[in-house]
Design an enzyme around this catalytic site. Structure first.
Site, short mmCIF file in Angstrom:
data_model
loop_
_atom_site.label_atom_id
_atom_site.label_comp_id
_atom_site.label_asym_id
_atom_site.label_seq_id
_atom_site.Cartn_x
_atom_site.Cartn_y
_atom_site.Cartn_z
N LYS A 1 23.54 34.58 -12.48
CA LYS A 1 24.90 34.61 -13.02
C LYS A 1 25.18 33.33 -13.82
O LYS A 1 24.54 33.10 -14.82
CB LYS A 1 25.89 34.84 -11.89
CG LYS A 1 25.44 35.93 -10.87
CD LYS A 1 25.39 37.33 -11.44
CE LYS A 1 24.73 38.35 -10.52
NZ LYS A 1 25.23 38.41 -9.15
N ASP B 1 28.34 31.20 -0.38
CA ASP B 1 27.80 31.79 -1.61
C ASP B 1 28.63 31.24 -2.75
O ASP B 1 29.80 31.60 -2.92
CB ASP B 1 27.90 33.32 -1.52
CG ASP B 1 27.28 34.02 -2.74
OD1 ASP B 1 27.20 33.38 -3.81
OD2 ASP B 1 26.90 35.20 -2.61
N TYR C 1 30.16 39.94 -1.27
CA TYR C 1 29.32 40.68 -2.22
C TYR C 1 28.66 41.86 -1.52
O TYR C 1 28.05 41.70 -0.45
CB TYR C 1 28.26 39.73 -2.78
CG TYR C 1 27.27 40.39 -3.71
CD1 TYR C 1 27.65 40.80 -4.99
CD2 TYR C 1 25.96 40.61 -3.32
CE1 TYR C 1 26.75 41.41 -5.83
CE2 TYR C 1 25.04 41.21 -4.17
CZ TYR C 1 25.45 41.61 -5.42
OH TYR C 1 24.55 42.22 -6.26
N ARG D 1 2.09 30.43 -5.41
CA ARG D 1 3.09 30.80 -4.40
C ARG D 1 3.53 29.59 -3.60
O ARG D 1 4.69 29.46 -3.21
CB ARG D 1 2.54 31.91 -3.47
CG ARG D 1 3.49 32.27 -2.34
CD ARG D 1 3.24 33.65 -1.70
NE ARG D 1 1.84 34.01 -1.58
CZ ARG D 1 0.95 33.44 -0.76
NH1 ARG D 1 1.36 32.48 0.06
NH2 ARG D 1 -0.31 33.80 -0.75
C1 LIG Z 1 24.81 38.97 -7.92
C2 LIG Z 1 25.26 38.34 -6.67
C3 LIG Z 1 24.38 38.21 -5.58
C4 LIG Z 1 22.98 38.79 -5.58
O1 LIG Z 1 22.16 38.19 -6.52
P1 LIG Z 1 20.95 38.92 -7.29
O2 LIG Z 1 20.44 37.87 -8.18
O3 LIG Z 1 21.55 40.10 -8.00
O4 LIG Z 1 20.00 39.37 -6.24
C5 LIG Z 1 24.84 37.55 -4.45
N1 LIG Z 1 26.10 37.06 -4.39
C6 LIG Z 1 26.97 37.17 -5.40
C7 LIG Z 1 28.34 36.60 -5.26
C8 LIG Z 1 26.58 37.82 -6.57
O5 LIG Z 1 27.46 37.95 -7.58
#
Ligand SMILES: *Cc1c(COP(=O)(O)O)cnc(C)c1O
Length: 382
Positions: free
Chosen positions: A200, A175, A102, A49
């Site tokens: 992603k 983000d 998001y 951790r």
């Molecule tokens: C998918 C996504 C998230 C959240 O991420 P997870 O890995 O699903 O927890 C946050 N911001 C954007 C723009 C996303 O597409």
């Protein structure tokens, strides 16, 4: 580091294994580390951790890609956001974010941090006066920017908002999930912190969840690191390794995602069944010029509004074959989604609600002729 992005994507944090010479550093699939006598740690490693070499290699790589000095990897994008928010916020603090952020980010802030005493206002980020008016100097701790946004691909001026946020004493967070550091580097544009869902484009193969916080602000970075250790939402070694593996091809993948998405956008721009195409690469997109300035490509995400409305949109997303109906985005395989009831179901009835005639495409890196043929055969004819 002075080397280019593709070189960094392959080499940063990826020294060969000193014991065997293995070109690819191994997966340290271990929960703990043997000590040479009490407190005699090898390389500083004690317990999984607090630190793991595979996770460290990814954290170094993420920092190098975004131009940040400290990267911290988490079990998901939302775990990363949660760690950042709780590391820097206190009850009574206020956040300003975009009205098309998001959905999960809005839900996290409104429903987890809300009861904990954090206030949030969602505003139209392209309206700088609205952003200025929403910021409360001394109370607003975070200005949260997401660009391109989801699912309408609105483009926000990162450099301008970074200035506006800083004037009000807020930490400016971007983000960067939709663009990836291959196309956009917010820290270079003045943002304080970048967050990612590495699930992603960074991972890129739809095989590992993950998230990250990257910054040049040592104080924020250390707080986030402490949160990772003390609250424990760490990224597991296998996930970290898969993400590193995916990142090596980030540059070539983003090139193909962008060219395929541009072809799809152009194909549907004047199509009899399509009301509107939302893609920042189209000159008719309201954010086109800004995107051309702050991004080095327009990315693989686009949305379509269908002329025949909700029923046509639902039929369309259930009729494609190559484009698979699924949440998520950014993988090599093309996905299609119906935001109103999938990714954005959690924001129905709020100002973040998505219209029922919208479908969202995550355009993959398959042959574009096949993708176009698939979309054409799936369009409902009236
Ligand atoms: C998918 C996504 C998230 C959240 O991420 P997870 O890995 O699903 O927890 C946050 N911001 C954007 C723009 C996303 O597409």
């Amino acid at each position: 580091m002075s080397s280019g992005l593709n070189t960094r994507a392959i080499h940063a944090g990826q020294e060969f294994d000193p014991t065997t010479g293995a070109v690819v550093p191994p997966i340290y699939q271990t929960s703990t580390f043997v000590q040479d006598g009490v407190g005699g740690l090898r390389g500083g490693y004690e317990y999984g951790r607090s630190g793991n070499p595979t996770r460290d290699s990814l954290q170094t790589l993420l920092g190098a890609l975004e131009g940040g000095s400290i990267g911290t990897a988490f079990a998901s994008g939302l775990a990363a956001e949660d760690a950042l928010l709780r590391a820097v916020l206190r009850p009574g603090d206020h956040i300003v974010l975009g009205n098309d952020v998001y959905g999960g980010t809005h839900r996290l802030i409104a429903r987890i941090l809300g009861p904990w005493g954090v206030e949030v206002d969602a505003v139209e980020m392209s309206d700088k006066d609205a952003v200025r008016a929403a910021l409360r100097p001394g109370v607003t701790k975070i200005l949260w920017v997401e660009t391109p946004s989801n699912p309408l691909m609105k483009i926000t001026d990162i450099a301008a908002l970074a200035e506006i946020g800083k004037e009000a004493g807020a930490i400016v967070v971007v983000d960067n999930t939709f663009a990836s550091p291959a196309l956009q580097r917010p820290l270079e544009l003045g943002a304080d912190v970048v967050v990612h869902s590495t699930t992603k484009y960074l991972g890129g193969h739809s095989d590992a969840l993950g998230g990250a916080v990257i910054t040049n602000d040592e104080e924020i970075g250390e707080k986030v690191r402490f949160h990772q250790f003390a609250a424990g939402a760490i990224l597991a070694p296998m996930e970290a390794w898969l993400t590193v593996r995916g990142i090596k091809t980030l540059g070539v993948r983003m090139d193909r995602h962008s060219s395929n998405a541009a072809a799809v956008a152009e194909h549907f721009a004047d199509h009899p069944r399509i009301e509107r195409v939302y893609y920042p690469g189209l000159p008719t997109h309201p954010g086109h010029e800004l995107a051309a300035r702050q991004m080095s490509g327009f990315g693989g995400m686009l949305s379509l509004a269908l002329k025949d409305g909700e029923q046509a949109a639902r039929t369309f997303v259930e009729s494609t074959k190559l484009f698979q109906l699924a949440e998520s985005l950014g993988g090599v395989e093309s996905l299609i989604g119906y935001p109103a009831e999938m990714t954005h179901a959690s924001v129905r009835g709020t100002p973040l609600e998505v219209a029922p005639d919208i479908v969202r495409l995550s355009v993959g890196i398959e042959d574009v002729e096949d993708l176009l043929a698939d979309l054409e055969q799936a369009l409902p004819r009236s």
